[in-house]
Scaffold this motif. Structure first.
Motif, PDB file in Angstrom:
ATOM      1  N   GLU B  11       1.446 -16.811   6.478  1.00 61.23           N
ATOM      2  CA  GLU B  11       2.491 -15.639   6.221  1.00 61.23           C
ATOM      3  C   GLU B  11       1.643 -16.037   4.516  1.00 61.23           C
ATOM      4  O   GLU B  11       2.009 -14.386   3.772  1.00 61.23           O
ATOM      5  CB  GLU B  11       3.382 -16.485   5.712  1.00 61.23           C
ATOM      6  CG  GLU B  11       4.676 -15.540   5.330  1.00 61.23           C
ATOM      7  CD  GLU B  11       5.587 -16.076   5.971  1.00 61.23           C
ATOM      8  OE1 GLU B  11       6.767 -16.628   5.599  1.00 61.23           O
ATOM      9  OE2 GLU B  11       5.739 -16.492   7.193  1.00 61.23           O
ATOM     10  N   ILE B  12       0.921 -16.670   3.552  1.00 62.92           N
ATOM     11  CA  ILE B  12       0.055 -16.224   2.737  1.00 62.92           C
ATOM     12  C   ILE B  12      -0.514 -14.893   2.533  1.00 62.92           C
ATOM     13  O   ILE B  12      -0.575 -14.203   1.538  1.00 62.92           O
ATOM     14  CB  ILE B  12      -0.079 -17.188   1.652  1.00 62.92           C
ATOM     15  CG1 ILE B  12       1.238 -18.630   1.155  1.00 62.92           C
ATOM     16  CG2 ILE B  12      -0.953 -17.818   0.953  1.00 62.92           C
ATOM     17  CD1 ILE B  12       1.012 -19.751   0.906  1.00 62.92           C
ATOM     18  N   MET B  15       0.840 -11.917   3.260  1.00 58.84           N
ATOM     19  CA  MET B  15       1.145 -11.866   1.876  1.00 58.84           C
ATOM     20  C   MET B  15       1.082 -11.084   1.125  1.00 58.84           C
ATOM     21  O   MET B  15       0.711  -9.477   1.022  1.00 58.84           O
ATOM     22  CB  MET B  15       2.604 -12.392   1.460  1.00 58.84           C
ATOM     23  CG  MET B  15       3.386 -12.139   0.347  1.00 58.84           C
ATOM     24  SD  MET B  15       4.624 -10.473   0.986  1.00 58.84           S
ATOM     25  CE  MET B  15       5.359 -11.005   2.038  1.00 58.84           C
ATOM     26  N   MET B  16      -0.359 -11.726   1.266  1.00 55.71           N
ATOM     27  CA  MET B  16      -1.159 -11.081   0.291  1.00 55.71           C
ATOM     28  C   MET B  16      -2.198  -9.363   0.465  1.00 55.71           C
ATOM     29  O   MET B  16      -2.095  -9.122  -0.064  1.00 55.71           O
ATOM     30  CB  MET B  16      -2.832 -11.919  -0.106  1.00 55.71           C
ATOM     31  CG  MET B  16      -2.097 -13.303  -1.436  1.00 55.71           C
ATOM     32  SD  MET B  16      -3.100 -14.719  -1.066  1.00 55.71           S
ATOM     33  CE  MET B  16      -2.895 -15.924  -2.403  1.00 55.71           C
ATOM     34  N   ARG B  18      -0.577  -7.568   2.780  1.00 54.24           N
ATOM     35  CA  ARG B  18       0.008  -6.233   2.859  1.00 54.24           C
ATOM     36  C   ARG B  18       0.344  -5.573   1.085  1.00 54.24           C
ATOM     37  O   ARG B  18       1.136  -4.557   0.992  1.00 54.24           O
ATOM     38  CB  ARG B  18       0.784  -6.626   3.596  1.00 54.24           C
ATOM     39  CG  ARG B  18       0.847  -7.246   5.127  1.00 54.24           C
ATOM     40  CD  ARG B  18       2.212  -6.439   5.359  1.00 54.24           C
ATOM     41  NE  ARG B  18       2.941  -7.983   5.016  1.00 54.24           N
ATOM     42  CZ  ARG B  18       4.439  -7.847   5.406  1.00 54.24           C
ATOM     43  NH1 ARG B  18       5.214  -6.961   4.874  1.00 54.24           N
ATOM     44  NH2 ARG B  18       4.562  -9.266   4.715  1.00 54.24           N
ATOM     45  N   SER B  19       0.484  -6.933   0.939  1.00 54.85           N
ATOM     46  CA  SER B  19       0.726  -6.271  -1.114  1.00 54.85           C
ATOM     47  C   SER B  19      -0.336  -6.035  -1.946  1.00 54.85           C
ATOM     48  O   SER B  19       0.985  -4.612  -2.825  1.00 54.85           O
ATOM     49  CB  SER B  19       1.780  -7.455  -1.916  1.00 54.85           C
ATOM     50  OG  SER B  19       0.406  -8.185  -2.466  1.00 54.85           O
ATOM     51  N   SER B  20      -1.767  -5.764  -1.090  1.00 52.07           N
ATOM     52  CA  SER B  20      -2.504  -5.419  -2.887  1.00 52.07           C
ATOM     53  C   SER B  20      -3.408  -4.059  -1.205  1.00 52.07           C
ATOM     54  O   SER B  20      -4.206  -3.560  -2.322  1.00 52.07           O
ATOM     55  CB  SER B  20      -2.883  -6.557  -2.794  1.00 52.07           C
ATOM     56  OG  SER B  20      -3.933  -7.684  -1.927  1.00 52.07           O
ATOM     57  N   ALA B  99       6.806   1.524   3.835  1.00 53.49           N
ATOM     58  CA  ALA B  99       7.093   2.516   2.784  1.00 53.49           C
ATOM     59  C   ALA B  99       5.647   3.014   2.462  1.00 53.49           C
ATOM     60  O   ALA B  99       5.123   2.575   2.354  1.00 53.49           O
ATOM     61  CB  ALA B  99       7.704   1.837   0.906  1.00 53.49           C
ATOM     62  N   ASP B 102       4.118   3.954  -2.366  1.00 57.45           N
ATOM     63  CA  ASP B 102       3.901   3.345  -3.696  1.00 57.45           C
ATOM     64  C   ASP B 102       3.682   2.234  -3.655  1.00 57.45           C
ATOM     65  O   ASP B 102       2.168   3.252  -4.088  1.00 57.45           O
ATOM     66  CB  ASP B 102       4.840   1.607  -2.701  1.00 57.45           C
ATOM     67  CG  ASP B 102       3.908   1.092  -1.003  1.00 57.45           C
ATOM     68  OD1 ASP B 102       2.044   1.913  -1.448  1.00 57.45           O
ATOM     69  OD2 ASP B 102       3.723   0.376  -0.783  1.00 57.45           O
ATOM     70  N   ALA B 103       3.263   1.087  -4.347  1.00 52.23           N
ATOM     71  CA  ALA B 103       2.249   0.596  -5.702  1.00 52.23           C
ATOM     72  C   ALA B 103       0.573   0.855  -4.577  1.00 52.23           C
ATOM     73  O   ALA B 103      -0.230   1.307  -5.729  1.00 52.23           O
ATOM     74  CB  ALA B 103       2.213  -0.151  -6.708  1.00 52.23           C
ATOM     75  N   GLN B 104       0.756   0.414  -3.795  1.00 54.61           N
ATOM     76  CA  GLN B 104      -0.682   0.213  -3.112  1.00 54.61           C
ATOM     77  C   GLN B 104      -1.165   1.604  -2.825  1.00 54.61           C
ATOM     78  O   GLN B 104      -2.026   1.482  -2.948  1.00 54.61           O
ATOM     79  CB  GLN B 104      -0.328  -0.412  -1.825  1.00 54.61           C
ATOM     80  CG  GLN B 104      -0.010  -1.685  -1.510  1.00 54.61           C
ATOM     81  CD  GLN B 104       1.618  -2.645  -1.548  1.00 54.61           C
ATOM     82  OE1 GLN B 104       1.656  -2.758  -3.290  1.00 54.61           O
ATOM     83  NE2 GLN B 104       2.538  -3.015  -0.986  1.00 54.61           N
TER      84      GLN B 104
END
Lengths: 98, 202
Positions: B11-12, B15-16, B18-20, B99, B102-104
């Motif tokens: 999961e970590i 998440m890393m 997908r978020s970056s 989305a 977004d930021a990415q």
């Protein structure tokens, strides 16, 4: 087993808090909406987990206005980042030992 | 117990990732961009380059109307390609409930845009000075550099596509008279190939 367990951070036992932290350590900052989309949780749920991480001083936030709309940016603190790394190391140790 | 932490680790990582990174790039974007590029390249060859003397390392005096025609064709191809890429990306992420702006994606567009705009402006300058032969190699090289630069913020296969374009651009610079062919391979076939591979993986 016991000595490993002591190194795990209670704050990261919850999946959502773990997710918030994972996202914040690889990004300079993220706003509420982005976090919400990433985790797929409700506003209230996310807010309560953010508050709890904030209480542990693992994250901090900055309120800004973007086109007159409030926009809150969340950051991982130095403390939070090192706690996260310690937590990862503890998981690693546990998985290696078994 | 162990299982829980294994799934935590997964999961970590997810998440890393997908978020970056912006990961909504759809294979159809690559395929459509490639097809549009092939058509644009062919039209450029038929209407303009086939009527010019063989391209070489010196400026060419413009034949009336051809500069405008080339600019018009280039702008049209660029516009259609960007529109198609955006269309398929939006369509893809709608079905995946992600989305878009977004930021990415902002970071991706910014890091893609800086080398791309630099290359585009340089090519415009060269075009107005008559160095038509350098356009194909330089657009390939700058597009490749832009993709390599942007690949830190999106799926990592983009880096390979970028490297392929850089190599094709350098080869095109060695064989100027084949410039448009390398351009077609790079902007057309390489993008289509990339798109097909991405579709296949999904």
């Amino acid at each position: 087993m016991k000595e490993f367990l002591e190194q795990f951070d209670k704050a990261f036992e919850n999946k959502i808090r773990l997710g918030i932290m994972s996202a914040l350590v690889v990004n300079a900052h993220l706003d509420f909406k982005t976090l919400k989309n990433l985790l797929g949780v409700t506003d209230g749920n996310l807010a309560s987990h953010l508050k709890s991480l904030e209480k542990s001083a693992y994250i901090t936030y900055k309120k800004e206005f973007l086109n007159r709309k409030p926009n809150t940016k969340y950051y991982a603190t130095v403390q939070g980042k090192s706690a996260f790394v310690r937590h990862l190391e503890a998981i690693e140790k546990l998985l290696k030992s078994t | 117990m162990e299982e829980k932490y294994k799934s935590d680790l997964a999961e970590i990582r997810d998440m890393m990732h997908r978020s970056s990174r912006f990961i909504s790039l759809d294979g159809w974007s690559g395929i459509s961009v490639g097809i549009i590029a092939l058509i644009g390249g062919y039209l450029a060859y038929r209407n303009i380059f086939s009527r010019l003397p063989e391209l070489d390392y010196y400026p060419m005096p413009h034949v009336d109307g051809q500069l405008g025609q080339l600019l018009f064709l280039a702008a049209g191809t660029l516009f259609l390609a960007i529109a198609a890429a955006i269309f398929f990306t939006i369509r893809g992420s709608r079905t995946k409930q992600e989305a878009i702006w977004d930021a990415q994606s902002k970071r991706l567009v910014l890091n893609l845009g800086i080398p791309l705009l630099t290359g585009g402006l340089l090519c415009l300058i060269l075009l107005f000075k008559g160095f038509i032969a350098f356009l194909a190699p330089l657009t390939l090289i700058f597009h490749g550099l832009a993709l390599v630069n942007a690949s830190q913020y999106t799926i990592k296969q983009i880096r390979i596509l970028g490297l392929v374009l850089i190599i094709l651009g350098l080869l095109a610079m060695c064989f100027l008279h084949l410039g448009l062919i390398f351009w077609g391979i790079g902007f057309g076939l390489a993008h289509i190939g990339y798109g097909v591979i991405m579709k296949w993986k999904q």
